[in-house]
Scaffold this motif. Sequence first.
Motif, PDB file in Angstrom:
ATOM      1  N   MET A 239       9.276 -12.751  15.647  1.00  0.00           N
ATOM      2  CA  MET A 239       8.333 -12.078  14.750  1.00  0.00           C
ATOM      3  C   MET A 239       8.110 -10.646  15.231  1.00  0.00           C
ATOM      4  O   MET A 239       7.761 -10.434  16.389  1.00  0.00           O
ATOM      5  CB  MET A 239       7.014 -12.827  14.717  1.00  0.00           C
ATOM      6  N   VAL A 240       8.340  -9.696  14.325  1.00  0.00           N
ATOM      7  CA  VAL A 240       8.190  -8.299  14.731  1.00  0.00           C
ATOM      8  C   VAL A 240       7.283  -7.530  13.779  1.00  0.00           C
ATOM      9  O   VAL A 240       7.115  -7.885  12.619  1.00  0.00           O
ATOM     10  CB  VAL A 240       9.555  -7.568  14.818  1.00  0.00           C
ATOM     11  N   LEU A 241       6.711  -6.481  14.333  1.00  0.00           N
ATOM     12  CA  LEU A 241       5.807  -5.620  13.588  1.00  0.00           C
ATOM     13  C   LEU A 241       6.562  -4.347  13.216  1.00  0.00           C
ATOM     14  O   LEU A 241       7.248  -3.758  14.045  1.00  0.00           O
ATOM     15  CB  LEU A 241       4.621  -5.295  14.506  1.00  0.00           C
ATOM     16  N   MET A 242       6.428  -3.956  11.938  1.00  0.00           N
ATOM     17  CA  MET A 242       7.045  -2.710  11.492  1.00  0.00           C
ATOM     18  C   MET A 242       5.943  -1.812  10.934  1.00  0.00           C
ATOM     19  O   MET A 242       4.936  -2.306  10.423  1.00  0.00           O
ATOM     20  CB  MET A 242       8.072  -2.967  10.384  1.00  0.00           C
ATOM     21  N   TYR A 243       6.170  -0.515  11.025  1.00  0.00           N
ATOM     22  CA  TYR A 243       5.217   0.431  10.432  1.00  0.00           C
ATOM     23  C   TYR A 243       5.916   1.213   9.342  1.00  0.00           C
ATOM     24  O   TYR A 243       6.952   1.846   9.602  1.00  0.00           O
ATOM     25  CB  TYR A 243       4.681   1.391  11.502  1.00  0.00           C
ATOM     26  N   PRO A 244       5.392   1.154   8.126  1.00  0.00           N
ATOM     27  CA  PRO A 244       5.992   1.994   7.089  1.00  0.00           C
ATOM     28  C   PRO A 244       5.758   3.465   7.419  1.00  0.00           C
ATOM     29  O   PRO A 244       4.720   3.807   7.986  1.00  0.00           O
ATOM     30  CB  PRO A 244       5.250   1.586   5.811  1.00  0.00           C
ATOM     31  N   VAL A 245       6.730   4.284   7.082  1.00  0.00           N
ATOM     32  CA  VAL A 245       6.575   5.731   7.259  1.00  0.00           C
ATOM     33  C   VAL A 245       6.739   6.393   5.906  1.00  0.00           C
ATOM     34  O   VAL A 245       7.799   6.293   5.314  1.00  0.00           O
ATOM     35  CB  VAL A 245       7.633   6.295   8.236  1.00  0.00           C
ATOM     36  N   PRO A 246       5.728   6.988   5.317  1.00  0.00           N
ATOM     37  CA  PRO A 246       4.376   7.079   5.878  1.00  0.00           C
ATOM     38  C   PRO A 246       3.626   5.761   5.721  1.00  0.00           C
ATOM     39  O   PRO A 246       4.086   4.867   5.025  1.00  0.00           O
ATOM     40  CB  PRO A 246       3.738   8.156   4.992  1.00  0.00           C
ATOM     41  N   THR A 247       2.475   5.686   6.361  1.00  0.00           N
ATOM     42  CA  THR A 247       1.606   4.546   6.108  1.00  0.00           C
ATOM     43  C   THR A 247       0.250   5.035   5.604  1.00  0.00           C
ATOM     44  O   THR A 247       0.078   6.234   5.325  1.00  0.00           O
ATOM     45  CB  THR A 247       1.452   3.644   7.348  1.00  0.00           C
ATOM     46  N   ILE A 248      -0.665   4.106   5.479  1.00  0.00           N
ATOM     47  CA  ILE A 248      -1.982   4.425   4.939  1.00  0.00           C
ATOM     48  C   ILE A 248      -2.993   3.589   5.712  1.00  0.00           C
ATOM     49  O   ILE A 248      -2.661   2.498   6.172  1.00  0.00           O
ATOM     50  CB  ILE A 248      -1.990   4.139   3.417  1.00  0.00           C
ATOM     51  N   PHE A 249      -4.172   4.113   5.903  1.00  0.00           N
ATOM     52  CA  PHE A 249      -5.197   3.358   6.628  1.00  0.00           C
ATOM     53  C   PHE A 249      -6.091   2.592   5.663  1.00  0.00           C
ATOM     54  O   PHE A 249      -6.412   3.087   4.592  1.00  0.00           O
ATOM     55  CB  PHE A 249      -6.100   4.299   7.447  1.00  0.00           C
ATOM     56  N   THR A 250      -6.495   1.421   6.091  1.00  0.00           N
ATOM     57  CA  THR A 250      -7.543   0.713   5.369  1.00  0.00           C
ATOM     58  C   THR A 250      -8.840   0.840   6.160  1.00  0.00           C
ATOM     59  O   THR A 250      -8.900   0.434   7.324  1.00  0.00           O
ATOM     60  CB  THR A 250      -7.184  -0.776   5.208  1.00  0.00           C
ATOM     61  N   GLU A 251      -9.822   1.438   5.543  1.00  0.00           N
ATOM     62  CA  GLU A 251     -11.146   1.524   6.172  1.00  0.00           C
ATOM     63  C   GLU A 251     -11.915   0.272   5.781  1.00  0.00           C
ATOM     64  O   GLU A 251     -11.862  -0.160   4.635  1.00  0.00           O
ATOM     65  CB  GLU A 251     -11.915   2.745   5.641  1.00  0.00           C
ATOM     66  N   HIS A 252     -12.622  -0.291   6.735  1.00  0.00           N
ATOM     67  CA  HIS A 252     -13.476  -1.443   6.422  1.00  0.00           C
ATOM     68  C   HIS A 252     -14.886  -0.939   6.182  1.00  0.00           C
ATOM     69  O   HIS A 252     -15.517  -0.406   7.082  1.00  0.00           O
ATOM     70  CB  HIS A 252     -13.423  -2.470   7.544  1.00  0.00           C
TER      71      HIS A 252
ATOM     72  N   ILE B 291      -0.755   7.144  15.047  1.00  0.00           N
ATOM     73  CA  ILE B 291       0.182   7.054  13.935  1.00  0.00           C
ATOM     74  C   ILE B 291       0.205   8.406  13.243  1.00  0.00           C
ATOM     75  O   ILE B 291      -0.834   8.918  12.824  1.00  0.00           O
ATOM     76  CB  ILE B 291      -0.236   5.918  12.986  1.00  0.00           C
ATOM     77  N   VAL B 292       1.398   8.985  13.181  1.00  0.00           N
ATOM     78  CA  VAL B 292       1.491  10.383  12.785  1.00  0.00           C
ATOM     79  C   VAL B 292       1.463  10.554  11.275  1.00  0.00           C
ATOM     80  O   VAL B 292       0.674  11.318  10.731  1.00  0.00           O
ATOM     81  CB  VAL B 292       2.792  11.002  13.352  1.00  0.00           C
ATOM     82  N   SER B 293       2.285   9.782  10.595  1.00  0.00           N
ATOM     83  CA  SER B 293       2.453  10.033   9.167  1.00  0.00           C
ATOM     84  C   SER B 293       1.550   9.117   8.351  1.00  0.00           C
ATOM     85  O   SER B 293       1.875   7.966   8.108  1.00  0.00           O
ATOM     86  CB  SER B 293       3.928   9.806   8.807  1.00  0.00           C
ATOM     87  N   VAL B 294       0.397   9.630   8.002  1.00  0.00           N
ATOM     88  CA  VAL B 294      -0.591   8.830   7.277  1.00  0.00           C
ATOM     89  C   VAL B 294      -0.985   9.564   6.009  1.00  0.00           C
ATOM     90  O   VAL B 294      -1.301  10.746   6.055  1.00  0.00           O
ATOM     91  CB  VAL B 294      -1.857   8.591   8.130  1.00  0.00           C
TER      92      VAL B 294
END
Lengths: 359, 524
Positions: free
Chosen positions: A267-280, A334-337
């Motif tokens: 099981m691996v974690l990937m980060y989309p580039v760019p990504t987006i933050f979810t604020e709670h 995370i750079v590209s947001v």
Amino acid sequence: MDRTRILFFGIIFTALVIVTAVVLVTGGGGGRETAVGLIGSEKAPFFEDERVQEALQRNGLEVQVQKAGSREIATSFNLAEYDFAFPAGIPAARKIQQETGVSQTYTPFFTPMAIASWKPLADLLVAQGIATDMGGYYLLDMDQFLQLMAAETRWQDLPGNSVFPVSRSILLTTTDARTSNSAAMYLALASYVANEDNIVESLAEAQPIMPLMADLFLRQGLRPNSSQEPFEDYLIKGMGHSPIVLIYESQFIAQAAQNRAAILPEMVLMYPVPTIFTEHVLIPFSESGQKLGELLQTDPELRRLAIEYGLRNDDLTYFREFTGQQNIALPDSIVSVIEPPDYEVLEGMIQAIEQQYEP
Amino acid sequence: MTIRLRSWSSLLILLTAVLLLSNCSLANPANTMTVLAGSELRDIEPLLDEIEKETGIRLQLEYIGTLDGAEALLAGADFDLAWFSHARYLNLLEGGRGLIDTQEKTMLSPVVLGVKESKAHQFGWLDNPDVSWADIAAKASSGELRYAMTNPTASNSGFTALVGVAAALSDSNDALEAGKVNEEGLKEFFSGQALTAGSSGWLAESFVSSQADLDGMINYESVLLALNDSGQLDEELVLIYPQEGIITADYPLMLLNSDKREQYDELITFLRTPEFQKTLMTTTLRRPAVPGVALDSRIPDPLLVELPFPNTLEVIDALLFAYLDEQRIPAHAFFVLDVSGSMEGDGLRGLKDAMIGLTGVDQSLTGQFARFRGREKITILTFNETVQSIHQAEITDTDANSTTMAQIRDFVNGLEADGGTAIYSSLTEAYGMALAAQQTDPNRYYSIVLMSDGENTDGLNEGDFRHFYEGLAPEAQNIRTFTVLFGDADEASMAEIAELTGGRLFDSTTESLSLIFKQIRGYQ
């Protein structure tokens, strides 16, 4: 009814009133307020943690939560019965604020959107030049990945794929865009990429990309309403069921921290580039709701516990320390947001997709 | 009110009790939770004591079919919980989702094909991960694979199989859309369905008794594994996980009564503990629904590719109607109906309602599927001391107002109750007609419904009928009789006929004939 009986019932009634009052005042023992709230399902494990409950109780607060799809909270519940709502995502929060007229909010933590996948598939995407192996985690080029999905490429069509010769289309698995924040975040992200790396600023601008946006969801078929389910499916139903799934980064970290055995080596974690933050975003409807919002933002113990559930706040030092201890490889900055589109634009796009579900 | 308190000590005892109850829900005798459950969950019953011991909650299960269950819940049936193999249909129904307060998965079982080992060997399917639903359809179409599968409108395993196969056989690799269904492929596939049923459990039992005539069965993985484990099979079933994918039932436990949220939380937390998940898996052969529980060695571990589930009710309903009207082997249903004198009054009225309901008049969720379907042949044979009248119909137009449907209604409306009861003679006559029909038109699914409200008074006796039936050719013996117990019917005889012919007894002494006839339609 004779006088004796009236007297007896009078005594019983009075006694019951006293007992009830004692129980209410002490809250069953401790002089606490109770806050009952609706939360995005992804935060349920945090609130169920005894350490979180104890930290809240030390501050005189008893919290009871009920899970819901973040975007359902505004429309599917009688909010007058609750002390707070705690959805994931600013759009879902805005929706609740509009519904209730509450302007006050607390944003105690956030998490980037990430992707849960499997090492053989991630390596396959690396071989296609779509992903990059960062040594423990991967980056996924969203522009190329979106093109792959738009072309209705099947897994078995990928050159050199002997690990997953499956006839299903390559599609990022998400929740239902109509009810869940993570799907709305995906829409925000995909629309940015499809709009040539520009935030969609109006529905008119969205027009040309809407068929693709709708396809990304409709082609998946029936989807769950809430973000906990796709990640749970990923954990229990395996690679054939859930090859590549949109999740909150926090879900993966929390799972690894709480039950490492559930995270298989592939099981691996990937980060989309760019990504987006979810604020709670916590929206209080009562004083106890406000108190909870304050505590989550300021109480040092609760802030640390939030990090232990994979959530990020401005305490990057402890975040690094904790994820390091847990041996989870991930980027600490995370750079590209990107930012989500304006509330009205995102809602408009979701409504356009919603209409596609009608016969 | 009759409570009398004679002293302050009694009052104190009462108050103590009130305090205990308010603080300790376990002591509350009202800690029973009522559950509307899919019939395949009967295998949970041995675990109910343990659940009660650990949680203080007694589950009281009432069993029902898929659509019946959805219909009952929409109509406001009063249950604390619902527990089905999946809740997708209910979720898509108008007003369905609102009924569910919260839900969590409890166990998993994919719907797959079990094939006799010799057949799997012959087809080259042993240890072959490339077998597809298309391959299965080809073997069905060539007549080499005769399988059992439940009726998709009556039972979840058939429903899940239909949705999965439709997705697998379509050209699209994504969720099915209207108009993208591979109708020919489905027709080929269902041409191999040699046994149908209204419930997965009955299907498995009937598979055992008819195993010589069948090559395989589509059912839950757990049911197929349990059969292999049971020692009842002459030949083991090899489980096929077709490469296009399968659909996995995940048994969500749904809270309906929001006042019982605390008990629900306690219950679901216990059900999902790794320890109990292991117990569940060992007992039921369903897979665990929480991570980190190792798979039982009896459960195979291939790559389980999941097929997409349609996202609208329209697509699903279109699949169900096309299955009934176009793709399944068309039915020829015989109704052998008692119109003896004792049926006079309410009995005859109930019978007329039940039959007329099937002509498209019953617009309910279950009624729309249970009604007479396209291509179907219907033979209604009424009897008292002899066969009274016979009406035959072939449904070419499923509209409730079509001439054929109107003629059935006219015939039924004209029935009158009078005379004696010749059960066995009339049934023998129905078999004679079915036999003749089967010889001229072998590609139909033949079955008989026998409804009677009394004891046999005229004509052949039970021994005569048994002798007649046992003398029939094997394919004729496959015509099952579903008996309906009504009024003062002779339960032993009706049960005997069902058992002899491989049918099933339905009890209409407490439930309406309309309801029972709709259930039987799942078996025709």
